[in-house]
Design an enzyme around this catalytic site. Structure first.
Site, mmCIF file in Angstrom:
data_model
loop_
_atom_site.group_PDB
_atom_site.id
_atom_site.type_symbol
_atom_site.label_atom_id
_atom_site.label_comp_id
_atom_site.label_asym_id
_atom_site.label_seq_id
_atom_site.Cartn_x
_atom_site.Cartn_y
_atom_site.Cartn_z
ATOM 1 N N LYS A 1 0.827 -1.213 0.000
ATOM 2 C CA LYS A 1 0.000 0.000 0.000
ATOM 3 C C LYS A 1 0.862 1.263 0.000
ATOM 4 C CE LYS A 1 -4.478 -1.177 1.859
ATOM 5 N NZ LYS A 1 -5.145 -0.856 0.579
ATOM 6 N N GLU B 1 -4.738 8.092 6.884
ATOM 7 C CA GLU B 1 -5.213 8.782 5.680
ATOM 8 C C GLU B 1 -6.321 9.743 6.068
ATOM 9 O OE1 GLU B 1 -4.952 5.498 2.099
ATOM 10 O OE2 GLU B 1 -6.908 6.238 2.745
ATOM 11 N N HIS C 1 -17.557 -2.773 3.241
ATOM 12 C CA HIS C 1 -16.386 -2.647 2.363
ATOM 13 C C HIS C 1 -16.260 -3.775 1.342
ATOM 14 C CE1 HIS C 1 -15.010 0.623 4.917
ATOM 15 N NE2 HIS C 1 -15.270 -0.145 5.952
ATOM 16 N N ARG D 1 -5.076 -8.136 -11.595
ATOM 17 C CA ARG D 1 -5.716 -9.401 -11.985
ATOM 18 C C ARG D 1 -7.007 -9.104 -12.712
ATOM 19 N NH1 ARG D 1 -9.793 -8.716 -8.248
ATOM 20 N NH2 ARG D 1 -9.102 -7.962 -6.222
#
Lengths: 495, 180, 495, 180
Positions: free
Chosen positions: C114, C198, C233, C290
């Site tokens: 990340k 964040e 999520h 992918r």
């Protein structure tokens, strides 16, 4: 609002889907052969019409009107076949206060007469095959025509259609006998001995143009369909677009189709059929004043819902999208899957469908009117449904079609699936190199040769036999290693 | 392990093949023309059979018994009639044929063990060629057994709802006299 | 040529279909829970990997490489999930001489971290959510960041994903405790206590861009997908295009996605995910290296076969059509159908699928990995398959989706079908008015209220009970009026 | 005609309804709350039921017996559990509940006539809540009957492969002692 479909099988299912997409309730009608059919069990309402024979059920106008009255249906859709091109039915619906989903009775009638529609097309500037126009009163009259147009010519019953009551004459010496015979056949088959003559176009393609007419928005063409793959004048596979038509010819065909539809004030979905010669000259054949069997290939390529559009037009609603802005994309192919036995000259193969597994996945659409366990009755057309494959181009659509055909399992009745599998492996077909007689020639040339069973198939048979005859393992009292083992054993026990 | 031998009558004449199945019905050895190959068997929930051969090849299809006694093997990409029977039934079938091209009696036999679901005829009843005689449930399928020629029902040896052994005579039809 | 899919379920089936369309033979692998699964019984070859647990089967790299060797497979496709974003597997394939169908191991690795990918994106000029970039060493470091960016902020586990190891902090007083807790959770869940912060974007949409990278033809964007309909999520429904994105924003998103893919030298199909704020500012979230679960909505709207394109790229073949000339048409919606019980917090509902009837007809695509009788194992993700509806615009696609959902029958296990039926009837959803938290809010607001059984359902139950308990009619010896009657009676007898 | 009475336990408490079926199993009269309506019934080949009411309304769906005794009704657009039982079984089910919130023994009964396909437990065996006890084939479906709570198998009163009457006790489980 409710819509009654005066039909059965896959087209009733197709129209009911359009109704559900439009928020319209559905009314099915059924004969005694169809109480368990999908078109009935998917409908909100269902009404029995009568016994299995069509005359007493799907062709009975009083029974249909009564069913509409009893269920409060406001719209009646005729599908194709049965009463779809019967102006009398369209009129009877209107008189009963029902909205007939189709063109006006006048348009149906105008296009219903071969000679009448031909005269009308000539007037509208649509090219027609050179012919006698009027029914011929004598063989002499035909000889005069043939001398002008040149042999070979075709003799056709005025009341005929779909290849019935048609005969080719190659030279003048055969004409007298042929005329006598076709007149007799026409009288026997259609109750009308009228016969006319046409110039025979050599190796033509059968190309048709989809038109959509709207009371306020006018008539538009939505591209062509390639319908040359025919067995004895019956379409078996259709494509959109045609692999043989370029943009210039497409434009001319569409213009002619729009002119034809305008000439009869056409206000519904319809199809104008043409013969296209190898030199790109083309000739009006007939107009089908209904939703065509092969409408899905146009829907897939043009991104339009013709069945829904037809209902919206009947309700005098505006069309959902601006049809004139539509552009075609990719290629679509439809296979008509019939319960017919190819090894016995495509004889109908009625019976119970023992198993049915449909292909799924990208580019595959199934419009099917039966399910596993359905009985295919002897009373109606034996079409089970249609498989439609769509891809980025013709090669991709063909590969997806071949894939879907190798995922399609029907047991219990014979079907035309082997024909389509053979076509997908045929070089000339894959190249798009064919005309309306091509399939008949290929079939007599052995397209469907009998293949010996493969070793894998023999082993499957032997394994199933051995499993069925093996002493049944005693039902275990626990101790099965996993649910999977238990499941397998239970299944094996069922036999 | 239990061994089954079958006769396959293909274009090249009769051929023998055999299959050994273990008690779990999940492992087997296929033998044909002197060559043997182990395989695993899975019966799928909808009645199809999947065979997995030693080299990884996978074969899947459905097998039904047709009224003539042939087997119908349906895979995704084919539907084929295969003449496969155990030696006894193969002998019965082909002995009857060789004795008489058109025997006076037609014995309708159960080609597989199964259960009679419905008997559609009565003793003494006249049946036409292709007419339904009875429905036999075998191998998860309802098989409609039809008369191969017209005739009169001479005997009914089974009852609806009862199991029948493979090879058992279920109904005897007396053939019509040839009209000409 | 043979391709092995190192996966199971619907994605294995999807990739096998692409193989068949490309003329490539298929190799399935299976655990003991999957011997009877459709992905095995449709394949040309199949190899057992091991027992049901993923670690011993679909995650076992040695077993997978051995299966490829034994069957002579040249290509290996990882699908999604399992080893799809495992650079070690991609490397192991290459070392074993196999072609891995996906991007380079370096690209997988670069996007796998990340913080690493974030740094790379900033360098490439792709906007990222304001954040600490580096794992925070202390709560104090985070406080400084939060003072600059403003509360609320999100603490996230560096090794996390899909919503796991994530916590919102609304004010400075909560920060110390939250930091300690997320570090501990991250250590427990991922074996790595690294945590970063964040800025929290309020009411964002989750929008992703499909990219296709080719070694010679470069990187192209193929439009966006709307993925804001999420439950905790996890995406449950996706659309193409997004109802909230105009052409200008679409252009900026696509440019950013292409820049992101170029930054890692991406040479396969992949997806760049963004958060889009109500003011149309957007932020890079992550790149999925992918084939995405929801790739079919892009395929339907853009008329492209992404699964086939991915294989062609791996074989270093040119792409079939000029992708840059593709134009979108219509609207597509995908529903992920899970075996989950909505009335028990969407708990997995493993078990045997007693019956399965798929919807068919125009605009409907089924990508499904199970069939009637399949056992849904407890060992894997309980997704049964995907339903994709396509129409001329969003309203038409929604109507077709609703129609398909009312034709979809699954019994034996609980599924998420009721959720999608409720969504189709939800005004806000139909208006396209939602963000990533919308579904969770609607669910706690009672979207799936328990409905009382309808009279029709009670009558069906009573009729079936009465039929099952009625004295069985004696098997008639002939005299059945019709095949239909006989069939009905036989069926009734079976119970 | 034969009449069946059922108790439906919905949100509004128990309600009685009845259905009269003729011998052909194809015509019936539905009665509820003093109102009656004739209907025709068709059993579809795949086990679904289609009801056609006098006013033309058509209803189609599949009915399965769940292990708890409730019925699962699945139509194209819904899947609902319905508490419907004949008065005897309704009394058995609700009497047991009212006597004891957690009885020491759980009697697993066949809620429908059927055939035992597999018994997955042995006498004396410990089973956990949700574990498979047996598989009962009824109404064309294989119903997996699972333990609703953990316990020990005290009695097995049926045999695999045998038919059972509706309401019959098949297995008795002795409940675990409560741990607290």
């Amino acid at each position: 609002m409710r819509l009654l479909v005066a039909n059965r099988g896959e087209i009733a299912v197709r129209i009911f889907r359009a109704c559900r997409d439009l928020g319209i309730e559905t009314v099915a009608v059924f004969s005694d052969a169809d109480r368990q059919s999908p078109h009935v069990t998917m409908a909100d309402h269902a009404v029995r019409l009568g016994p299995a024979p069509s005359r007493e059920s799907y062709l009975s106008i009083p029974a249909l009107l009564d069913a509409a009255r009893r269920t409060g249906a406001r719209l009646v859709h005729p599908g194709y076949g049965f009463l779809a091109e019967n102006a009398g039915f369209a009129r009877a619906c209107a008189e009963a206060g029902l909205v007939f989903v189709g063109p006006s009775p006048e348009a149906i009638e105008a296009m219903g007469s071969k000679t009448g529609s031909r005269r009308m097309m000539e007037k509208a500037g649509v090219p027609v095959v050179p012919g006698t126009v009027e029914p011929a009163r004598s063989a002499a009259e035909l000889k005069e025509f043939a001398r002008r147009a040149g042999y070979p010519i075709l003799l056709k019953a005025s009341a005929g259609g779909g290849g019935k009551g048609m005969r080719q004459v190659d030279s003048e010496k055969d004409l007298d006998a042929a005329f006598t015979r076709v007149c007799a056949e026409a009288q026997a088959a259609f109750g009308d001995p009228s016969v006319y003559a046409e110039k025979r176009i050599e190796r033509p393609r059968h190309i048709e143009v989809q038109v959509v007419g709207h009371p306020r928005e006018g008539v538009l063409a939505v591209g062509e369909r390639e319908c040359s793959i025919q067995r004895r004048h019956q379409k078996v596979l259709e494509e959109c677009p045609s692999p043989a038509i370029d943009d210039a010819l497409r434009g001319r065909l569409c213009d002619a189709a729009v002119a034809a539809a305008r000439a009869v004030g056409y206000t519904s979905c319809g199809t104008v059929e043409f013969l296209v010669a190898p030199d790109h000259s083309f000739y009006f054949l007939e107009m089908n004043t209904r939703l065509q069997v092969e409408h899905p290939v146009t829907e897939e390529v043009w991104g339009v819902d013709l069945a829904a559009a037809m209902i919206r037009i009947a309700l005098n609603e505006p069309l959902p999208a601006d049809l004139s802005r539509l552009r075609p994309r990719g290629h679509a192919i439809e296979c008509r899957i019939y319960a017919e036995d190819a090894s016995r000259g495509f004889a109908p193969s009625p019976g119970r469908i023992a198993s049915l597994r449909l292909p799924e996945g990208p580019g595959i659409r199934n419009d099917v009117g039966v399910e596993a366990g359905s009985v295919v009755p002897i009373d109606y057309d034996p079409m089970l449904g249609k498989l439609i494959a769509h891809g980025a181009d013709r090669a991709a659509a063909l590969k997806r079609l071949a894939r879907a055909l190798s995922d399609y399992e029907i047991s219990g009745v014979d079907t035309t699936l082997p024909l389509f599998r053979a076509l997908c492996a045929d070089e000339e077909f894959v190249r798009g190199n064919f005309d309306v007689q091509w399939l008949d020639r290929r079939l007599s040339g052995g397209l469907l040769g009998a293949e010996a069973p493969r070793a894998s198939e023999i082993w499957l048979a032997a394994t199933a036999m051995a499993q069925a005859e093996a002493p049944l393992a005693p039902a275990s009292a626990g101790g099965s290693a996993s649910l999977w083992r238990g499941a397998a054993r239970r299944e094996a026990l069922r036999d | 392990m239990r061994r089954f031998t079958f006769i396959h009558r293909g274009h090249g004449g009769p051929e023998e093949l055999s299959i050994e199945v273990d008690d779990s019905l999940q492992r087997c050895v296929l033998s044909r023309g002197g060559r043997s190959e182990p395989a695993s068997i899975a019966r799928l929930p909808d009645g199809r059979v999947s065979l997995l051969l030693e080299d990884g090849r996978q074969i899947c299809g459905r097998v039904r018994v047709l009224c003539g006694g042939d087997l119908e093997v349906v895979t995704g990409s084919s539907r084929r009639k295969i003449a496969l029977a155990d030696p006894l039934r193969d002998r019965i079938a082909h002995a009857a044929q060789s004795e008489s091209g058109s025997p006076a009696e037609e014995e309708i036999r159960a080609l597989m063990p199964g259960r009679v679901i419905e008997i559609a005829v009565k003793r003494g009843q006249r049946v036409g060629a292709g007419e339904l005689v009875l429905v036999l449930e075998a191998m998860k399928m309802q098989n409609e057994i039809r008369a191969s020629r017209g005739g009169t029902v001479a005997e009914i040896r089974v009852e609806a709802g009862r199991a029948v052994e493979g090879g058992a005579i279920m109904v005897v039809l007396r053939a019509d006299e040839e009209p000409s």
